[in-house]
Design a protein around this motif. Sequence first.
Motif, PDB file in Angstrom:
ATOM      1  N   GLU A  44      32.668  65.045 143.764  1.00  0.00           N
ATOM      2  CA  GLU A  44      31.551  65.176 144.684  1.00  0.00           C
ATOM      3  C   GLU A  44      30.428  64.319 144.159  1.00  0.00           C
ATOM      4  OE1 GLU A  44      30.424  69.150 145.426  1.00  0.00           O
ATOM      5  OE2 GLU A  44      32.477  69.845 145.229  1.00  0.00           O
ATOM      6  N   PRO A  45      29.824  63.614 145.043  1.00  0.00           N
ATOM      7  CA  PRO A  45      28.734  62.717 144.654  1.00  0.00           C
ATOM      8  C   PRO A  45      27.651  63.463 143.919  1.00  0.00           C
ATOM      9  CG  PRO A  45      29.275  62.480 146.965  1.00  0.00           C
ATOM     10  CD  PRO A  45      30.119  63.603 146.453  1.00  0.00           C
ATOM     11  N   LYS A  46      27.449  64.621 144.385  1.00  0.00           N
ATOM     12  CA  LYS A  46      26.403  65.421 143.787  1.00  0.00           C
ATOM     13  C   LYS A  46      26.720  65.660 142.312  1.00  0.00           C
ATOM     14  CE  LYS A  46      26.684  69.696 144.841  1.00  0.00           C
ATOM     15  NZ  LYS A  46      26.695  70.965 145.570  1.00  0.00           N
ATOM     16  N   TYR A  47      27.925  66.046 142.090  1.00  0.00           N
ATOM     17  CA  TYR A  47      28.308  66.311 140.709  1.00  0.00           C
ATOM     18  C   TYR A  47      28.339  65.042 139.883  1.00  0.00           C
ATOM     19  CZ  TYR A  47      29.322  71.240 141.035  1.00  0.00           C
ATOM     20  OH  TYR A  47      29.204  72.596 141.132  1.00  0.00           O
ATOM     21  N   ARG A  48      28.746  64.012 140.527  1.00  0.00           N
ATOM     22  CA  ARG A  48      28.837  62.772 139.787  1.00  0.00           C
ATOM     23  C   ARG A  48      27.453  62.405 139.296  1.00  0.00           C
ATOM     24  NH1 ARG A  48      31.007  57.997 143.107  1.00  0.00           N
ATOM     25  NH2 ARG A  48      28.970  58.214 144.065  1.00  0.00           N
ATOM     26  N   GLU A  49      26.550  62.583 140.190  1.00  0.00           N
ATOM     27  CA  GLU A  49      25.178  62.236 139.847  1.00  0.00           C
ATOM     28  C   GLU A  49      24.677  63.129 138.717  1.00  0.00           C
ATOM     29  OE1 GLU A  49      20.970  62.271 142.174  1.00  0.00           O
ATOM     30  OE2 GLU A  49      22.786  61.896 143.317  1.00  0.00           O
ATOM     31  N   TRP A  50      24.960  64.378 138.878  1.00  0.00           N
ATOM     32  CA  TRP A  50      24.486  65.328 137.863  1.00  0.00           C
ATOM     33  C   TRP A  50      25.086  65.024 136.512  1.00  0.00           C
ATOM     34  CZ3 TRP A  50      25.393  70.558 140.864  1.00  0.00           C
ATOM     35  CH2 TRP A  50      24.444  70.657 141.907  1.00  0.00           C
ATOM     36  N   ALA A 105      35.691  70.392 135.968  1.00  0.00           N
ATOM     37  CA  ALA A 105      36.660  69.832 136.903  1.00  0.00           C
ATOM     38  C   ALA A 105      36.148  68.511 137.465  1.00  0.00           C
ATOM     39  CB  ALA A 105      36.915  70.827 138.029  1.00  0.00           C
ATOM     40  N   GLU A 106      34.882  68.525 137.788  1.00  0.00           N
ATOM     41  CA  GLU A 106      34.306  67.306 138.353  1.00  0.00           C
ATOM     42  C   GLU A 106      34.284  66.202 137.309  1.00  0.00           C
ATOM     43  OE1 GLU A 106      33.517  66.610 141.442  1.00  0.00           O
ATOM     44  OE2 GLU A 106      34.238  68.592 142.033  1.00  0.00           O
ATOM     45  N   LEU A 107      34.025  66.618 136.123  1.00  0.00           N
ATOM     46  CA  LEU A 107      33.976  65.641 135.046  1.00  0.00           C
ATOM     47  C   LEU A 107      35.355  65.005 134.903  1.00  0.00           C
ATOM     48  CD1 LEU A 107      32.521  64.268 132.729  1.00  0.00           C
ATOM     49  CD2 LEU A 107      33.013  66.246 131.319  1.00  0.00           C
ATOM     50  N   GLU A 108      36.333  65.837 135.010  1.00  0.00           N
ATOM     51  CA  GLU A 108      37.694  65.348 134.881  1.00  0.00           C
ATOM     52  C   GLU A 108      37.973  64.332 135.981  1.00  0.00           C
ATOM     53  OE1 GLU A 108      40.987  64.831 132.950  1.00  0.00           O
ATOM     54  OE2 GLU A 108      39.403  66.186 132.354  1.00  0.00           O
ATOM     55  N   LYS A 109      37.481  64.648 137.132  1.00  0.00           N
ATOM     56  CA  LYS A 109      37.698  63.723 138.236  1.00  0.00           C
ATOM     57  C   LYS A 109      36.996  62.415 137.954  1.00  0.00           C
ATOM     58  CE  LYS A 109      37.965  67.262 141.835  1.00  0.00           C
ATOM     59  NZ  LYS A 109      37.184  67.832 142.956  1.00  0.00           N
ATOM     60  N   LEU A 110      35.817  62.551 137.440  1.00  0.00           N
ATOM     61  CA  LEU A 110      35.053  61.330 137.159  1.00  0.00           C
ATOM     62  C   LEU A 110      35.767  60.493 136.109  1.00  0.00           C
ATOM     63  CD1 LEU A 110      31.438  62.751 137.161  1.00  0.00           C
ATOM     64  CD2 LEU A 110      32.499  61.281 138.861  1.00  0.00           C
ATOM     65  N   ILE A 111      36.397  61.194 135.216  1.00  0.00           N
ATOM     66  CA  ILE A 111      37.113  60.467 134.172  1.00  0.00           C
ATOM     67  C   ILE A 111      38.261  59.721 134.831  1.00  0.00           C
ATOM     68  CG2 ILE A 111      38.594  60.722 132.179  1.00  0.00           C
ATOM     69  CD1 ILE A 111      36.850  63.152 131.406  1.00  0.00           C
ATOM     70  N   GLN A 112      38.885  60.405 135.718  1.00  0.00           N
ATOM     71  CA  GLN A 112      40.000  59.756 136.376  1.00  0.00           C
ATOM     72  C   GLN A 112      39.534  58.592 137.217  1.00  0.00           C
ATOM     73  OE1 GLN A 112      42.187  62.811 138.296  1.00  0.00           O
ATOM     74  NE2 GLN A 112      43.107  63.495 136.386  1.00  0.00           N
ATOM     75  N   GLU A 145      28.485  53.270 143.036  1.00  0.00           N
ATOM     76  CA  GLU A 145      29.588  53.394 143.845  1.00  0.00           C
ATOM     77  C   GLU A 145      30.776  53.717 143.199  1.00  0.00           C
ATOM     78  OE1 GLU A 145      28.414  50.844 146.251  1.00  0.00           O
ATOM     79  OE2 GLU A 145      28.276  51.240 146.763  1.00  0.00           O
ATOM     80  N   ASP A 146      30.838  53.402 142.161  1.00  0.00           N
ATOM     81  CA  ASP A 146      31.864  53.586 141.425  1.00  0.00           C
ATOM     82  C   ASP A 146      33.080  53.822 141.939  1.00  0.00           C
ATOM     83  OD1 ASP A 146      31.292  55.570 141.467  1.00  0.00           O
ATOM     84  OD2 ASP A 146      31.622  56.473 141.375  1.00  0.00           O
ATOM     85  N   LYS A 147      33.392  54.030 142.754  1.00  0.00           N
ATOM     86  CA  LYS A 147      34.685  54.261 143.078  1.00  0.00           C
ATOM     87  C   LYS A 147      35.492  53.218 142.681  1.00  0.00           C
ATOM     88  CE  LYS A 147      33.271  56.948 145.584  1.00  0.00           C
ATOM     89  NZ  LYS A 147      33.209  57.317 146.353  1.00  0.00           N
ATOM     90  N   MET A 148      35.160  52.529 141.815  1.00  0.00           N
ATOM     91  CA  MET A 148      35.839  51.375 141.457  1.00  0.00           C
ATOM     92  C   MET A 148      37.249  51.455 141.555  1.00  0.00           C
ATOM     93  SD  MET A 148      34.975  51.819 138.085  1.00  0.00           S
ATOM     94  CE  MET A 148      35.114  50.791 137.595  1.00  0.00           C
ATOM     95  N   LEU A 149      37.811  52.112 140.869  1.00  0.00           N
ATOM     96  CA  LEU A 149      39.131  52.060 140.958  1.00  0.00           C
ATOM     97  C   LEU A 149      39.643  53.275 141.237  1.00  0.00           C
ATOM     98  CD1 LEU A 149      39.225  51.059 138.008  1.00  0.00           C
ATOM     99  CD2 LEU A 149      38.552  50.059 139.646  1.00  0.00           C
ATOM    100  N   PRO A 150      39.903  53.395 142.330  1.00  0.00           N
ATOM    101  CA  PRO A 150      40.471  54.608 142.697  1.00  0.00           C
ATOM    102  C   PRO A 150      41.856  54.470 142.438  1.00  0.00           C
ATOM    103  CG  PRO A 150      39.711  53.313 144.405  1.00  0.00           C
ATOM    104  CD  PRO A 150      39.452  52.599 143.206  1.00  0.00           C
ATOM    105  N   LEU A 151      42.197  54.020 141.372  1.00  0.00           N
ATOM    106  CA  LEU A 151      43.557  53.874 141.166  1.00  0.00           C
ATOM    107  C   LEU A 151      44.084  55.185 140.973  1.00  0.00           C
ATOM    108  CD1 LEU A 151      43.370  51.303 138.761  1.00  0.00           C
ATOM    109  CD2 LEU A 151      43.699  51.245 141.075  1.00  0.00           C
ATOM    110  N   PRO A 152      45.097  55.355 141.460  1.00  0.00           N
ATOM    111  CA  PRO A 152      45.720  56.620 141.314  1.00  0.00           C
ATOM    112  C   PRO A 152      46.169  56.713 139.940  1.00  0.00           C
ATOM    113  CG  PRO A 152      46.855  55.145 142.656  1.00  0.00           C
ATOM    114  CD  PRO A 152      45.650  54.460 142.231  1.00  0.00           C
ATOM    115  N   SER A 153      46.110  55.736 139.276  1.00  0.00           N
ATOM    116  CA  SER A 153      46.655  55.818 137.983  1.00  0.00           C
ATOM    117  C   SER A 153      45.798  56.767 137.304  1.00  0.00           C
ATOM    118  CB  SER A 153      46.422  54.558 137.319  1.00  0.00           C
ATOM    119  OG  SER A 153      45.152  54.263 137.429  1.00  0.00           O
ATOM    120  N   GLY A 154      46.202  57.408 136.440  1.00  0.00           N
ATOM    121  CA  GLY A 154      45.314  58.341 135.866  1.00  0.00           C
ATOM    122  C   GLY A 154      44.601  57.743 134.813  1.00  0.00           C
ATOM    123  N   ASN A 155      43.465  57.605 134.974  1.00  0.00           N
ATOM    124  CA  ASN A 155      42.766  57.020 133.942  1.00  0.00           C
ATOM    125  C   ASN A 155      42.466  57.988 132.972  1.00  0.00           C
ATOM    126  OD1 ASN A 155      42.764  55.964 135.861  1.00  0.00           O
ATOM    127  ND2 ASN A 155      40.965  56.275 136.494  1.00  0.00           N
TER     128      ASN A 155
END
Length: 361
Positions: free
Chosen positions: A3-9, A46-53, A144-154
Amino acid sequence: MSEPKYREWILETIDSLRSRKARPDLERICRMVRRRHGSDPDKTRAELEKLIQEQTVLKVSYKGSISYRNAAKVQRKCRKKTEQTTGSGESLGEHDKHSFSNNGDSALSLTDQEECEDKEPEDPGVSPCPGPLPQTSPSTLEKEDKMLPLPSGNSFISCGATGHSAGSVKASASRDKRSVAEAGASGSSAHRDASSASGPEGDKPLAAGHEGRDEDEDDEKEEKTCSSVSSPPPRNKLPASPKPKLKVGAKGAGARCSESPDENCADLGDRLVAAVRSLSERHRGSAATRSHAPPGPKEILGFLSTQRGMPGEKLTRNRVKVVLEREIERGRLRRTRLGHITLPARGMGAAKPSARLLKSA
DNA sequence: AGTTGCGCACCCC
DNA sequence: GGGGTGCGCAACT
């Protein structure tokens, strides 16, 4: 995704902690987010994990403990260096590493995958550094980061680091239990986080930091992986130890952390062993070679570079060195007194994982 | 008790 | 010398 909100936080929190000269670790991040925004630590995790990914946040092992970095910033740095350095290619090798690791941690170098991955954008499909450096602009990333939405697990990023840390961790443990724990976690944390995210791990939200503790085992695994280096890091002071590494993408496609690192390394490790074998035979075979001496790291690197491994993969001295060390530890390779690399006597078989574990133990 | 600020030590280039 | 990270402690809330 996140969530953008969490990402920001979270990014804000990481920045804040950094500015306070406090380690941006899971525990602090969760705590700060909770305090500032009232977010549930589990959710934050959880959000952090997503951000890591998503690689918006990099999980790194630094000085034996896990830290989280704002990828945009890290990359920025890297980029800088890279750019400065130039180029792309070759020079990247070293510079990148560091740059990537920017932390400087990499003392040893990477040790492991992290290095590899981070520093070099080697990986092929997967993006180790997700594009990061060169491609995406930091700023972009940041927001924006969504840079790489690679599914790869980062997520791996973390892994690598972790691994290392694990090794170091123990060492460090002496000094800091905390760190140790965390470090340990790291490795596992990757999964653990992930898992936690999905599953309930958590009783304790904040405990994130602790998580690691639980999983000592994991650590070990990871250690093996990465930690070839055995370094006991006492606190900051320990030089030898811990290097932080950022791992960016994992190469493996989505594998989990613990494994991914290994996988990568293993892969290179296999090639390394094959290269040594080849070189050894070559040497043996041709009297021409100046000596029967087994190949040295340099030679191996040269050999590897001629063969190709993963697409796009860049081999750097450091990386080779790291993998080399690991293989030596695993018993798949042996170093002579003169520093040459040879195949072990025989019978060693591939190193078993257990061996590593033992080692780590 | 929990946060925050920051001196200082380390590391790498 | 410059840049980065983070521990540890004092000050603050």
